[in-house]
Design a protein around this motif. Structure first.
Motif, PDB file in Angstrom:
ATOM      1  N   SER A  23       0.836  -1.190   0.000  1.00 23.41           N
ATOM      2  CA  SER A  23       0.000   0.000   0.000  1.00 23.41           C
ATOM      3  C   SER A  23       0.878   1.248   0.000  1.00 23.41           C
ATOM      4  O   SER A  23       1.651   1.466   0.931  1.00 23.41           O
ATOM      5  CB  SER A  23      -0.895  -0.018   1.249  1.00 23.41           C
ATOM      6  OG  SER A  23      -1.658   1.130   1.314  1.00 23.41           O
ATOM      7  N   LYS A  76      -0.324   5.963  -3.762  1.00 24.96           N
ATOM      8  CA  LYS A  76      -0.992   5.932  -5.075  1.00 24.96           C
ATOM      9  C   LYS A  76      -1.560   4.550  -5.417  1.00 24.96           C
ATOM     10  O   LYS A  76      -2.625   4.448  -6.029  1.00 24.96           O
ATOM     11  CB  LYS A  76       0.038   6.351  -6.131  1.00 24.96           C
ATOM     12  CG  LYS A  76      -0.522   6.527  -7.511  1.00 24.96           C
ATOM     13  CD  LYS A  76      -1.024   7.929  -7.748  1.00 24.96           C
ATOM     14  CE  LYS A  76      -1.504   8.111  -9.177  1.00 24.96           C
ATOM     15  NZ  LYS A  76      -2.217   9.361  -9.372  1.00 24.96           N
ATOM     16  N   TYR A  77      -0.848   3.487  -5.048  1.00 19.76           N
ATOM     17  CA  TYR A  77      -1.237   2.149  -5.503  1.00 19.76           C
ATOM     18  C   TYR A  77      -1.423   1.177  -4.334  1.00 19.76           C
ATOM     19  O   TYR A  77      -0.814   1.337  -3.268  1.00 19.76           O
ATOM     20  CB  TYR A  77      -0.175   1.573  -6.452  1.00 19.76           C
ATOM     21  CG  TYR A  77       0.089   2.427  -7.656  1.00 19.76           C
ATOM     22  CD1 TYR A  77      -0.814   2.455  -8.716  1.00 19.76           C
ATOM     23  CD2 TYR A  77       1.233   3.221  -7.725  1.00 19.76           C
ATOM     24  CE1 TYR A  77      -0.577   3.257  -9.821  1.00 19.76           C
ATOM     25  CE2 TYR A  77       1.471   4.028  -8.830  1.00 19.76           C
ATOM     26  CZ  TYR A  77       0.562   4.047  -9.871  1.00 19.76           C
ATOM     27  OH  TYR A  77       0.778   4.841 -10.953  1.00 19.76           O
ATOM     28  N   THR A  78      -2.243   0.171  -4.574  1.00 18.71           N
ATOM     29  CA  THR A  78      -2.380  -0.925  -3.614  1.00 18.71           C
ATOM     30  C   THR A  78      -2.382  -2.248  -4.374  1.00 18.71           C
ATOM     31  O   THR A  78      -2.790  -2.303  -5.539  1.00 18.71           O
ATOM     32  CB  THR A  78      -3.703  -0.844  -2.818  1.00 18.71           C
ATOM     33  OG1 THR A  78      -4.792  -0.908  -3.736  1.00 18.71           O
ATOM     34  CG2 THR A  78      -3.793   0.412  -1.986  1.00 18.71           C
ATOM     35  N   VAL A  91      -5.651  -5.453  -7.216  1.00 22.05           N
ATOM     36  CA  VAL A  91      -4.800  -4.292  -7.495  1.00 22.05           C
ATOM     37  C   VAL A  91      -5.685  -3.055  -7.441  1.00 22.05           C
ATOM     38  O   VAL A  91      -6.876  -3.111  -7.773  1.00 22.05           O
ATOM     39  CB  VAL A  91      -4.113  -4.380  -8.884  1.00 22.05           C
ATOM     40  CG1 VAL A  91      -3.042  -5.450  -8.892  1.00 22.05           C
ATOM     41  CG2 VAL A  91      -5.127  -4.615  -9.993  1.00 22.05           C
ATOM     42  N   ILE A 109      -5.779   1.578  -7.461  1.00 18.90           N
ATOM     43  CA  ILE A 109      -5.139   2.856  -7.730  1.00 18.90           C
ATOM     44  C   ILE A 109      -5.938   3.954  -7.035  1.00 18.90           C
ATOM     45  O   ILE A 109      -7.155   3.816  -6.843  1.00 18.90           O
ATOM     46  CB  ILE A 109      -5.040   3.116  -9.257  1.00 18.90           C
ATOM     47  CG1 ILE A 109      -4.223   4.369  -9.517  1.00 18.90           C
ATOM     48  CG2 ILE A 109      -6.405   3.199  -9.909  1.00 18.90           C
ATOM     49  CD1 ILE A 109      -3.838   4.549 -10.978  1.00 18.90           C
ATOM     50  N   ARG A 156     -10.835   5.856  -4.793  1.00 19.34           N
ATOM     51  CA  ARG A 156     -10.052   4.617  -4.878  1.00 19.34           C
ATOM     52  C   ARG A 156     -10.757   3.665  -5.847  1.00 19.34           C
ATOM     53  O   ARG A 156     -11.961   3.473  -5.748  1.00 19.34           O
ATOM     54  CB  ARG A 156      -9.966   3.925  -3.521  1.00 19.34           C
ATOM     55  CG  ARG A 156      -8.982   4.544  -2.556  1.00 19.34           C
ATOM     56  CD  ARG A 156      -9.022   3.794  -1.236  1.00 19.34           C
ATOM     57  NE  ARG A 156      -8.207   4.448  -0.240  1.00 19.34           N
ATOM     58  CZ  ARG A 156      -6.915   4.205  -0.052  1.00 19.34           C
ATOM     59  NH1 ARG A 156      -6.311   3.311  -0.804  1.00 19.34           N
ATOM     60  NH2 ARG A 156      -6.241   4.841   0.877  1.00 19.34           N
ATOM     61  N   SER A 165     -10.349  -0.291  -7.345  1.00 18.50           N
ATOM     62  CA  SER A 165      -9.598  -1.544  -7.218  1.00 18.50           C
ATOM     63  C   SER A 165     -10.369  -2.669  -7.896  1.00 18.50           C
ATOM     64  O   SER A 165     -11.597  -2.606  -8.048  1.00 18.50           O
ATOM     65  CB  SER A 165      -9.324  -1.868  -5.749  1.00 18.50           C
ATOM     66  OG  SER A 165     -10.508  -1.889  -5.016  1.00 18.50           O
TER      67      SER A 165
END
Lengths: 485, 157
Positions: free
Chosen positions: A403, A406-408, A441, A443, A450, A452
């Motif tokens: 995490s 910006k991204y996960t 995934v 963003i 968010r 995903s």
């Protein structure tokens, strides 16, 4: 109509607020199940909406709203049809500057020492002088439609009103004790044992259940509930905490089967003791006892939670936790646990294992690993060829999460490994292992947004193979971080 | 005349009850609406800062609200009864991440992108609930005993 009016009123009044938090989340799913002899495709779309509007005219007045809607783009996966929805809560709250006073009105979930109910009504609480505090609520329970209205036509009738209260007494620097009361429903059954209406002005006692083996679905089920309880929390030092509650069912249940006359009136005993040895180690022990007839009183699913069953649950367990919050990379937590569960009509089961979770690389990476062994008594059949089978199994899980701002991304895998081939053949499509694997995934294109996507594979007792795709869009507006002004 | 006397007496009694009730109410300041300091990421440990305050005038015990795994597994009654403590850090809709009526999405599915969050019913729960329900049906009852949701109704009528 009433729901729509309430919804419009709540949403429009939020515009008066000085601070508004909005939460919306959209979930689009698509999944296929490979069921032997049948392949099914589902595509449900689910929308959640939550609004917290605070400082409405004054600092202390606020409105809270949450609900969801569901629409199926493929099959009718819901029993209510393609479109369903619900208002989870919608209420106004006023907090007083003194005495922790609070008033709520609308639809909300409530627990004043006993039960956990969703009601349309009012509630309030206040601290009193001398260490006492008092809270109370009243209203109508929120109804849940049942599958067959004729089978449970007394459900709505009997649950005409719900109210309760709790009186607590705080002992400075020691803890708090409390006594509470809850009554859910005042009306008796409308029908006698011949399905004839009982006149409302005739105080006829509740009818006897029909002794035809089908009384769970007959009109004689009693949905009323009357409970009293006592609770305690004892914290003489911050390291030691003892909590617990005892709940009694005090409703008149003279209509029940005669062999339940001596069933315990204690619905629940639930006590826990925890101790923090130092900054790293803590331990907890727990004892629970529940008597089915008293504990399940008022359930609207009597076929599952039967109040005509003289059964009893008793469990005790303990856990030890190691927690290193000071680790440079982030916290590490390892918990080892053991629990013994005894059910009178089934036997003993034990569950033991560990759960480990940790952070890496200044909280950007997190991972977890757990294993539990569940060992149960055998399920006994009256079949000489298959006299019994075991439910014992192993449960393992591993997960990893990344995490950043910006991204996960995450991976999660869970597996169940069953001991007994007879159970696997009959109930698990012949499989001895079931698993689920989820990859996700995401963003964060903007501060409040968010997006995903999850992809999941697995095998279940229904489908030998199941593939699922899920798109999640979450928008949060106005949410402050935890605390801070 | 008699009615007037009864009404006056009733009003007097009500005024007396109201005055007595007001006198009984504590004059202490309410628990803070917003935690004065912003908390960092991860689970808060209240006693890390409030170690010497095992009991205040407002909440039962700071230790009781440490966000340990035990707390998360058994937070229900505290969260509903002492929601003013939770509300100092969490908006009310935070609860609905997991708790929505009728369980339209099981929490583990809804938060499939957050394996770090403790969510009930991970994996194939259609299979597992039959086993857990056999071992201990009272564990199901706490959440599902009176919330007759669609998924339960498919089989349990």
């Amino acid at each position: 109509m009433r729901k729509t009016t309430l919804l419009v009123l709540l949403v429009s009044s939020a515009s008066w607020a000085q601070e508004v938090n909005v939460y919306t989340a959209t979930f689009a799913q698509y999944y296929k199940q490979d069921i032997p002899g049948l392949e099914r495709t589902y595509a449900p779309l689910t929308q959640f909406l939550g609004i917290d509007a605070t400082k409405l005219g004054t600092e202390n007045f606020s409105l809270h709203l949450f609900g969801w809607g569901n629409f199926d783009l493929a099959d009718q996966t819901r029993l209510n049809g393609k479109t369903t929805g619900s208002l989870t809560y919608g209420y106004a709250r006023y907090r007083f500057d003194r005495a922790n006073g609070e008033l709520q009105a609308g639809r909300f979930a409530i627990n004043h020492g006993l039960g956990y109910e969703q009601i349309d009504g009012v509630s309030g609480r206040v601290d009193l002088k001398g260490g006492f505090n008092f809270s109370a609520f009243g209203g109508r329970p929120v109804y849940y439609d049942v599958q067959n209205h004729d089978q449970q036509r007394d459900y709505r009738w009997q649950r005409d009103i719900i109210f309760g209260a709790r009186l607590g007494y705080r002992i400075a620097k020691m803890g708090e004790i409390g006594v509470s009361f809850l009554q859910d429903g005042t009306a008796t059954s409308r029908y006698d044992k011949y399905d004839n209406p009982i006149p409302t002005d005739n105080p006829v006692p509740l009818p006897q259940p029909r002794n035809d083996g089908d009384f769970f679905y007959s009109n004689v089920h009693d949905y009323r509930r009357k409970l009293i309880g006592g609770d305690i929390i004892f914290v003489p030092i911050s390291r030691l905490m003892f909590t617990g509650r005892t709940v009694f069912d005090i409703a008149d249940r003279t209509f029940g089967p005669t062999d339940l006359d001596d069933a315990s009136k204690i619905a629940e005993n639930d006590y826990s003791l925890s101790y923090k040895f130092n900054n790293y180690f803590s331990a907890k022990a727990n004892y629970v006892e529940r008597n089915f007839q008293a504990y399940f009183a008022g359930s609207n699913m009597p076929s599952l939670f039967s109040t005509f069953e003289k059964d009893k649950h008793r469990s005790y367990g303990a856990s030890v936790t190691y927690l290193d919050s000071d680790d440079q990379d982030g916290p590490i937590e390892i918990t080892a646990d053991y629990k013994n569960i005894h059910r009178e009509t089934f036997g003993d089961s034990t569950r033991f294992g560990f759960d480990m979770r940790m952070s890496h690389s200044p909280k950007k990476f997190a991972s977890g690993l757990s294993y539990h062994r569940i060992k149960t008594s055998d399920v006994v059949f009256v079949d000489p060829l298959k006299p019994s089978y075991s439910l014992s199994h192993h449960e393992s899980r591993a997960w990893l999460m990344y995490s950043s701002d910006k991204y996960t991304a995450s991976l999660d895998c869970i597996e169940y490994d069953f001991d007994n081939s007879e159970y696997s053949k009959e109930h698990l499509n012949g499989q001895s292992k079931l698993y689920e694997f989820i990859a996700s995934v995401g963003i964060k294109p903007a501060e409040n947004l968010r997006i995903s996507a999850d992809l999941a594979f697995g095998s279940t007792s229904v489908a030998k193979n199941e593939a699922r795709g899920l798109l999640r869009v979450e928008y949060k507006f106005g949410f402050a971080p935890k605390g801070g002004k | 005349m008699a009615r007037q006397k009864i009404a006056l007496a009733l009003a007097g009694v009500l005024a007396l009850i109201f005055a007595t009730a007001c006198m009984l109410v504590s004059t202490e300041t309410s628990f803070t609406a917003i935690h004065p300091m912003e908390l960092g990421a991860g689970r808060p440990d209240c006693t890390g800062c409030h170690a010497d305050e095992p009991m205040t005038n407002h909440v039962r015990s700071y230790a009781e609200f440490n966000h340990t795994t035990d707390f998360i597994n058994a937070h229900g009654p505290k969260a509903v009864q002492y929601n003013n403590v939770c509300a100092s850090c969490h908006p009310v809709s935070f609860c609905a991440d997991c708790h929505t009526d009728k369980t339209v999405l099981k929490p583990a599915l809804k938060q499939g992108n957050r394996p770090d969050v403790i969510s009930p019913h991970g994996g194939d729960y259609i299979t597992m609930h039959r086993i857990e329900g056999k071992i201990d049906p009272t564990a199901c009852y706490k959440c599902h005993g009176r919330a007759n949701n669609d998924r339960c109704r498919a089989c349990h009528r």
